[in-house]
Design an enzyme around this catalytic site. Structure first.
Site, PDB file in Angstrom:
ATOM      1  N   TYR A 107      -1.258  28.645   3.455  1.00  0.00           N
ATOM      2  CA  TYR A 107      -1.707  29.431   2.309  1.00  0.00           C
ATOM      3  C   TYR A 107      -0.580  29.473   1.301  1.00  0.00           C
ATOM      4  CZ  TYR A 107      -3.276  33.536  -0.383  1.00  0.00           C
ATOM      5  OH  TYR A 107      -3.656  34.404  -1.384  1.00  0.00           O
TER       6      TYR A 107
ATOM      7  N   LYS B 156       7.791  38.008  -0.900  1.00  0.00           N
ATOM      8  CA  LYS B 156       7.841  38.974   0.204  1.00  0.00           C
ATOM      9  C   LYS B 156       9.243  39.589   0.387  1.00  0.00           C
ATOM     10  CE  LYS B 156       3.453  37.654   2.059  1.00  0.00           C
ATOM     11  NZ  LYS B 156       2.777  36.366   2.087  1.00  0.00           N
TER      12      LYS B 156
ATOM     13  N   ASP C 189       7.073  26.177   0.770  1.00  0.00           N
ATOM     14  CA  ASP C 189       6.613  27.519   0.446  1.00  0.00           C
ATOM     15  C   ASP C 189       7.195  28.455   1.497  1.00  0.00           C
ATOM     16  OD1 ASP C 189       5.402  29.931   0.052  1.00  0.00           O
ATOM     17  OD2 ASP C 189       3.373  29.121  -0.182  1.00  0.00           O
TER      18      ASP C 189
HETATM   19  C1  LIG Z   1       1.890  35.725   0.958  1.00  0.00           C
HETATM   20  C2  LIG Z   1       2.027  34.289   0.680  1.00  0.00           C
HETATM   21  C3  LIG Z   1       1.787  33.758  -0.597  1.00  0.00           C
HETATM   22  C4  LIG Z   1       1.197  34.574  -1.707  1.00  0.00           C
HETATM   23  O1  LIG Z   1       2.033  35.605  -2.096  1.00  0.00           O
HETATM   24  P1  LIG Z   1       1.395  36.860  -2.896  1.00  0.00           P
HETATM   25  O2  LIG Z   1       2.600  37.671  -3.244  1.00  0.00           O
HETATM   26  O3  LIG Z   1       0.458  37.508  -1.940  1.00  0.00           O
HETATM   27  O4  LIG Z   1       0.706  36.308  -4.076  1.00  0.00           O
HETATM   28  C5  LIG Z   1       2.073  32.428  -0.815  1.00  0.00           C
HETATM   29  N1  LIG Z   1       2.542  31.645   0.165  1.00  0.00           N
HETATM   30  C6  LIG Z   1       2.783  32.113   1.408  1.00  0.00           C
HETATM   31  C7  LIG Z   1       3.344  31.204   2.435  1.00  0.00           C
HETATM   32  C8  LIG Z   1       2.509  33.446   1.706  1.00  0.00           C
HETATM   33  O5  LIG Z   1       2.703  33.880   2.947  1.00  0.00           O
END
Ligand SMILES: *Cc1c(COP(=O)(O)O)cnc(C)c1O
Length: 426
Positions: free
Chosen positions: A143, A266, A238
């Site tokens: 994601y 995060k 990511d």
């Molecule tokens: C949480 C997450 C996102 C999206 O971040 P948001 O702050 O919720 O938009 C993108 N990539 C990864 C790997 C994530 O865990």
């Protein structure tokens, strides 16, 4: 006694779609009423009935220090008194940028934004702008936020372009997105052989936390790096979830692989809306105002968020922080495994740093399809059993879990005991 969570959920559903501002919070996968949280401290939060839970989601990763860490609270309080937002640059943004670059050597420059979605979307645009190519490669189960081009599932057959996973995303918008199976070397080779000269970037969660917890094999991660280099594509890690979570230097530190671009979020905000993307100077200087790739944000580098992030990074940079966190997380994972084994429950689990995943099956899955073979009813029974016993894990079987520095040995032991009790009643 009236359940306050039920009342709040009813009120919420009247004014907010599904009663929540992010879908997984709604308990749709596991059933039941979402817990409305009224406050949090350390490893715990309390719901609207004042019931206490040991918190293993930590706001889905950011709360690595636990809730309300005194040094972070102090930094935020001080920042708030100096103003919420200026729309003009601040010294604190430089400090945070310097702190991030010091911890992630693959990055020479960084741009701060407000969410992981925004960071991933911007990194993608930058990769396309810098390479002059259109095609992007992503993996099923990873994601990267909800930008249109990334809301894709695999099409039928090998190395085909994907189909939108959301209404409102026209097929044309994802026609340049290739979706491959995670850890499938053959598909990876085939995709680059067929499309290599058109591939702008390959984006991956090198330790995936959005299909529960699945590691890229070292061989697979290495091959991603090699193929990108060979074909002039950018490798994007990511690390919104893994950054400062699996270790001080992220998944790239764990795997010993240098990506071209890194996406963070995060933990770098410590619970405030803050995210970032960065990489080599030559690529990052393609961004506006220096270069032709446009990217902007009213609240980017927000002074309160950067204060929170900086204070958090300072704490996690202290010697021994990750050793202690990783040990505690392993104690949890090993304890759960032992409890399951003692009760004859098929089970396996894995962790890195303060991130973990467990599976109601004997093998650790290598890809999304295998994760999704988990027995839903069994997972949901475990989830609700834990919830009843005051342990809050992610309300969906395809999510990872998080341990914070505030979790005590007693918290871990109580969690293992709760799980054992549930397994024993199967
Ligand atoms: C949480 C997450 C996102 C999206 O971040 P948001 O702050 O919720 O938009 C993108 N990539 C990864 C790997 C994530 O865990």
């Amino acid at each position: 006694m009236t359940d306050q969570n039920d009342l709040l959920f009813e009120r919420a559903r009247a004014v907010i779609p599904g009663g929540v501002n992010s879908p997984v919070r709604a308990f749709k996968a596991v059933g039941g009423t979402p817990r409305f949280i009224q406050r949090a401290q350390g490893a715990y939060f309390w719901d609207a009935n004042d019931k206490r839970y040991i918190d293993y989601i930590g706001s889905w990763g950011p709360m690595i220090l636990g809730h309300g860490h005194p040094a972070v609270v102090e930094a935020v309080q001080k920042a708030v008194l100096e103003g919420f937002s200026y729309g003009a640059p601040t010294e604190r943004e430089i400090e945070l940028a310097e702190a991030i670059l010091a911890l992630v050597p693959s990055m020479e420059m960084v741009r701060l934004v407000s969410s992981g979605t925004e960071a991933a979307m911007s990194a993608l645009r930058l990769a396309r702008g810098a390479t002059g190519r259109k095609t992007i490669v992503k993996f099923e189960g990873c994601y990267h936020g909800h930008a249109d081009a990334l809301l894709v599932k695999a099409g039928s057959g090998l190395a085909t372009f994907g189909n939108p996973t959301s209404a409102g995303v026209p097929p044309e918008v994802v026609q340049h997105t290739l979706v491959l199976e995670y850890n499938n070397l053959q598909q990876l080779e085939e995709a680059f052989a067929l499309h290599g000269k058109d591939i702008a970037c390959l984006m991956i969660e090198a330790i995936a936390g959005n299909m529960n917890f699945v590691r890229a094999t070292p061989e697979f991660a290495k091959r991603c790096r090699e193929l990108c280099t060979q074909h002039g594509a950018l490798l994007i890690f990511d690390e919104v979830m893994t950054g400062f979570r699996v270790g001080l230097h992220g998944a790239q530190g764990v795997l010993g692989i240098t990506p071209d671009l890194t996406v963070l979020g995060k933990v770098i905000g410590g619970g405030m809306p803050l995210a970032a993307f960065g990489g080599p100077r030559a690529i990052m200087e393609q961004l506006a105002p220096l270069g032709p790739v446009y990217q902007a944000g009213t609240l980017s580098g927000n002074p309160v968020a950067t204060a929170c992030g900086l204070a958090t990074l300072k704490e996690i940079s202290k010697p021994g922080f990750y050793e202690a966190l990783a040990k505690k997380t392993r104690t949890l994972v090993d304890g759960l495994k032992a409890a399951a084994a003692a009760e004859g429950q098929p089970f396996n689990a894995d962790s890195e740093g303060g991130m973990f995943g467990f599976f109601l099956m004997n093998e650790l899955p290598q890809n999304y399809a295998t994760v999704m073979t988990t027995d839903n009813a069994q997972f949901n029974a475990l989830f609700h059993g834990l919830l009843d016993r005051g342990v809050y894990i992610a309300p969906a079987l395809y999510e990872a879990g998080f341990v914070s520095a505030a979790h005590s040995e007693d918290d871990i032991a109580a969690t293992i005991e709760a799980a054992r009790d549930i397994f024993s009643k199967r």
